[in-house]
Design an enzyme around this catalytic site. Structure first.
Site, mmCIF file in Angstrom:
data_model
loop_
_atom_site.group_PDB
_atom_site.id
_atom_site.type_symbol
_atom_site.label_atom_id
_atom_site.label_comp_id
_atom_site.label_asym_id
_atom_site.label_seq_id
_atom_site.Cartn_x
_atom_site.Cartn_y
_atom_site.Cartn_z
ATOM 1 C CB SER A 684 5.023 15.759 1.665
ATOM 2 O OG SER A 684 6.206 16.258 1.956
ATOM 3 C CG ASP A 757 8.066 10.474 6.954
ATOM 4 O OD1 ASP A 757 8.904 10.505 6.103
ATOM 5 O OD2 ASP A 757 7.069 11.415 7.069
ATOM 6 C CG HIS A 791 7.239 10.823 2.830
ATOM 7 N ND1 HIS A 791 6.773 11.849 4.034
ATOM 8 C CD2 HIS A 791 6.846 11.839 1.732
ATOM 9 C CE1 HIS A 791 6.549 12.839 3.567
ATOM 10 N NE2 HIS A 791 6.563 12.941 2.227
#
Length: 831
Positions: A684, A757, A791
């Protein structure tokens, strides 16, 4: 025919891969095509990490007499992820079950008395259960839970005394959004949200559109951050209404009878009052938006009686698509509406006094109001706040704690208020920076009430509170229990964790401070639950969980400190393979990091970890590389500091590189790391960091970037902790975007991203566009898009493949790569 050929081709490719994998840990022969679309297997020791047993979750009953062990199965499979999924209005729903998609679940429940005795398995469960949503009844005589089946979600209940479970409803719970059920305070019934009996199946999407999708704005300022999974067309709107439509009902625990009350609607909350006489019902309605998620849709909040009649309408909120940008921005009107935990039927809420705009000048930002049944009087102001409301903890009419914060300055204040005396002036209890962990006083200990709510645990007529905190200090985190005198503000330390253990309080027993539940661990001992007697120091062990990775029990762990070139203190956790000796020389090093913004250089250097935490070698971060003979520097400090009027990101790149340089230098100074065999990685914002370090430094041989965002102009109304918009600070957005500097990335980079995601800003497009830019400039790059993954990755196949990619990449570009030539040096002196 086409699909069969494609399947056959994939099968052949899989077979070819399997036939060419060597027995020595899944390493592939050089001539093999590593871009074939098949899932790979990493080295056996990495597979063992993925398949390590999962420690059960534990829940303690409200009467503190029972422990419920909730056993979690192994990872999901890619087949699990391939189940139907609707991505609408910022939510992800399984249309077959009308609940959240990809939810983890329990497969076994076991009770055990806290005082000791035999375990009691919960009986009567269906075959192959998928259990979740466990909630104890207020009197602890039962606990309820859900079971997900192919066509819906059922409500179940188990009797604590016998362990016998039974189903209360068919697969009708509506868990698409919000908590699907609450216990009523009497413990004899539950308020639930059901799929309406006559709803029927969704008629399906229109194959022929009725016309174009048109959005229009007539000069209204309506900025919005980037969100995933938004509504896109009228079909999505119809799907949203279909799956959010809910019917409130009361379910009797003894008989299982279901009594529907009130009209059906897009209801996401039906919460009983502490006295059990009312329900707080919140529902959304049209007009919907294609720019913001369901949490910003128009809503109405009512109080119902238990027959479903509306007693009072508390709030009608419009579409909140024009909330200002910034972390202190909030909608106008009533927000955070809920029941007071310490009163029979009293509501409270907050209203912005500055238009919800953190950039507006205002002495008063928020005001807290209360309103008691029968809800027909004027609301009473409880507290006027100069910062933004951040929460309230209720005690009784003489004591409540209200907390306010301000993001841009990191200020935090906690006030003592007297709900029963509205005219009484609030009194300041705590004031500190949110970044100041060393001076964190801790959080008040709460206690369960007979109504099932949670209130402040007090003594001495409300003059004493108890505080539990992490106890951050220069020697590491040492959790504590303190006694606080509310009148004087003085604290007395009752207990503190002692080396070589990390032990933290979970709960106090019997409403006093003589005994407490704790969770204790050491570097080599996994966390277990204990009862600690504070009068004599006796420690009684309640659980004995097995070490999940005994083969890695001797991994070496050290909490280290070092300095950045500008004097800022930094910390990191260094892990070394168990068999490593100093005489072996330096190792290849994988650093795994995540930058953090600060407003104070002094506070940025505080230590917020413990050297005595259990070494849990998870498959998720960098620790798996310990099994391959690497050193791992986990979570090295990378503070991005902006003091005073400066913003942290004004010098993001310079500070990022300086922090990474300090970490590399420290590894070399210790003789642990080979300066020519360093790799950097992160997930991330850590992936964003990785791209920047490869673009702006030559510290690392390669980088691993997972699920990142690389072009900040695609998040133009702010990102991470950046409050300024692209138009206010275009030079900052440009300087911080690795995409804008793709031509400077001259080290190999491995990018991994989930194709589904759902995180705000980290669209899969980010990785695709960055890869294209890198490829266009001749960089060495590999892009791996994981099918169906979000994610965070969930399927066993995906995680094993992720580890294979990382293992192969690091071996190829660090372990097996030729050493780099040393940098040329210059001198003014003649030879």
């Amino acid at each position: 025919m086409t699909s069969r050929i494609s399947l056959a081709q994939r099968s052949a490719a899989s077979l070819a891969v399997c036939l060419t994998v060597l027995a020595s840990g899944g390493m592939l022969r050089a001539q093999e095509d590593t871009t074939a679309p098949v899932y790979r297997m990493p080295a056996p020791e990495l597979v063992a990490l993925v398949d390590q047993p999962i420690t059960p979750a534990v829940s303690i009953s409200p009467d503190q007499e029972q422990m419920l062990f909730m056993h979690i199965p192994g990872l999901m499979t890619i087949e699990d992820l391939a189940q139907p999924e609707l991505r609408i209005a910022g939510m992800r729903i399984n249309p077959r079950t009308n609940g959240p998609s990809r939810a983890r679940y329990y497969v076994r429940l076991v009770l055990r008395p806290v005082a000791g005795g035999s375990q009691v398995p919960i009986t009567g469960l269906p075959d192959k259960p998928k259990l979740g949503g466990v909630r104890w009844s207020p009197d602890a005589s039962h606990f309820a839970f859900t079971n997900t089946v192919d066509d819906g979600i059922e409500l179940w209940v188990a009797e604590t005394a016998s362990g016998a479970a039974r189903r209360l409803t068919g697969p009708r719970l509506n868990a698409a959004r919000g908590t699907p059920y609450y216990w009523l305070p009497d413990g004899k019934s539950l308020a639930v949200r059901l799929v309406p009996a006559g709803r029927g199946a969704f008629p399906g999407r229109s194959e022929v559109p009725a016309g174009p999708v048109i959005q229009e704005n007539l000069g209204r300022v309506a900025p919005a951050r980037t969100y995933q999974d938004l509504l896109k067309n009228p079909d999505d709107e119809a799907l949203f209404e279909h799956h959010l439509l809910a019917q409130v009902a009361l379910v009797d625990v003894e008989s299982g009878s279901v009594r529907e009350i009130g009209p059906a609607g897009l209801i996401n909350r039906a919460q009983p009052s502490p006295d059990g006489q009312f329900l707080l019902v919140q529902a959304v309605h049209r007009p919907f938006s294609y720019l913001v998620p369901a949490s910003r849709f128009p809503s109405r909040t009512d109080v119902w009686d238990l027959d479903g009649s509306t007693v009072a309408t508390i709030a009608e909120q419009p579409l909140a698509d024009n909330v200002p940008t910034g972390f202190g921005a909030v909608p106008t009107g009533k927000r955070s509406i809920s029941w007071r935990a310490d009163a029979d039927a009293t509501l409270y809420w907050v209203e912005a006094q500055d238009g919800g705009d953190p950039r507006a000048d205002a002495e008063e930002r928020d005001r807290v109001y209360t309103l008691a049944a029968p809800f027909d009087a004027e609301p009473e102001p409880l507290a006027s706040l100069g910062l933004r409301y951040a929460g309230v903890m209720w005690g009784d009419d003489g004591l409540a704690l209200v907390t306010e914060i301000w993001f841009s300055s990191r200020e935090m204040r906690t006030w003592i208020v007297r709900p029963g005396v509205p005219e009484a002036e609030p009194r300041l209890l705590f004031e500190r920076s949110m970044e100041d962990s060393y001076n964190n006083p801790g959080s008040p200990v709460m206690m369960d009430t007979p109504a099932g709510t949670s209130v402040l645990l007090t003594a001495d007529g409300g003059n004493t509170l108890y505080l539990v905190g992490e106890g951050a200090s220069p020697e590491g985190n040492r959790p504590f229990l303190d006694r606080l005198n509310v009148t004087t503000g003085q604290t007395e330390r009752l207990w503190r964790s002692e080396a070589p253990y990390y032990e933290r309080p979970v709960d106090l027993l019997g409403g006093g401070v003589d005994r407490m539940f704790t969770r204790r661990e050491s570097v080599t001992e996994p966390p277990d639950y204990f009862i600690r007697d504070l009068t004599n120091g006796q420690l009684t062990q309640l659980t004995e969980f097995e070490h999940p990775t005994p083969q890695l029990a001797d991994v070496k762990k050290e909490l280290i400190r070092y300095k950045r070139s500008d004097g800022v203190d930094l910390t990191a956790t260094l892990y070394l393979p168990a068999d490593h000796k100093e005489s072996d020389g330096p190792l290849p090093v994988l650093m795994w990091a995540y930058p953090t913004e600060y407003k104070s250089a002094d506070l940025a250097g505080q230590l917020t970890d413990s050297p005595y935490r259990f070494v849990r070698v998870s498959y998720w971060g960098a620790l798996p590389m310990l099994t391959q003979g690497w050193a791992v520097l986990d979570d090295p400090s990378l503070p991005i500091i902006g003091e005073g009027d400066e913003e942290p990101n004004d010098t993001f790149v310079d500070q990022l590189v300086a922090g990474a340089q300090a970490a590399v230098d420290e590894m070399v100074r210790r003789g642990v790391g080979d300066p020519d065999r360093m790799a950097i990685g992160g997930h991330s914002y850590g992936a964003f960091m990785t791209g920047n370090l490869l673009a702006h430094s030559d510290l690392f041989r390669t980088g691993i970037a997972r699920s990142g965002a690389y072009n900040r102009s695609l998040t133009p109304f702010g990102f991470q902790r950046e409050e300024r918009t692209f138009w206010e600070a275009p030079e900052i957005y440009f300087a911080m975007s690795p995409f804008m500097h793709a031509d400077d990335v001259d080290e190999p980079i491995l990018m991994i991203h989930g194709e589904a995601d759902n995180n705000s800003g980290t669209f899969p497009l980010q990785s695709r566009r960055f890869y294209n830019a890198l490829k266009g400039h001749g960089a060495t790059a590999r892009l791996v898009m994981l099918p169906l993954e979000s994610h965070g990755y969930s399927a066993r196949e995906s995680i094993l493949h992720m580890l294979w990619e990382e293992q192969q990449w690091l071996k190829r570009w660090v372990e097996d790569a030729p050493r780099r030539m040393p940098a040329a040096t210059t001198t003014d002196e003649a030879p």
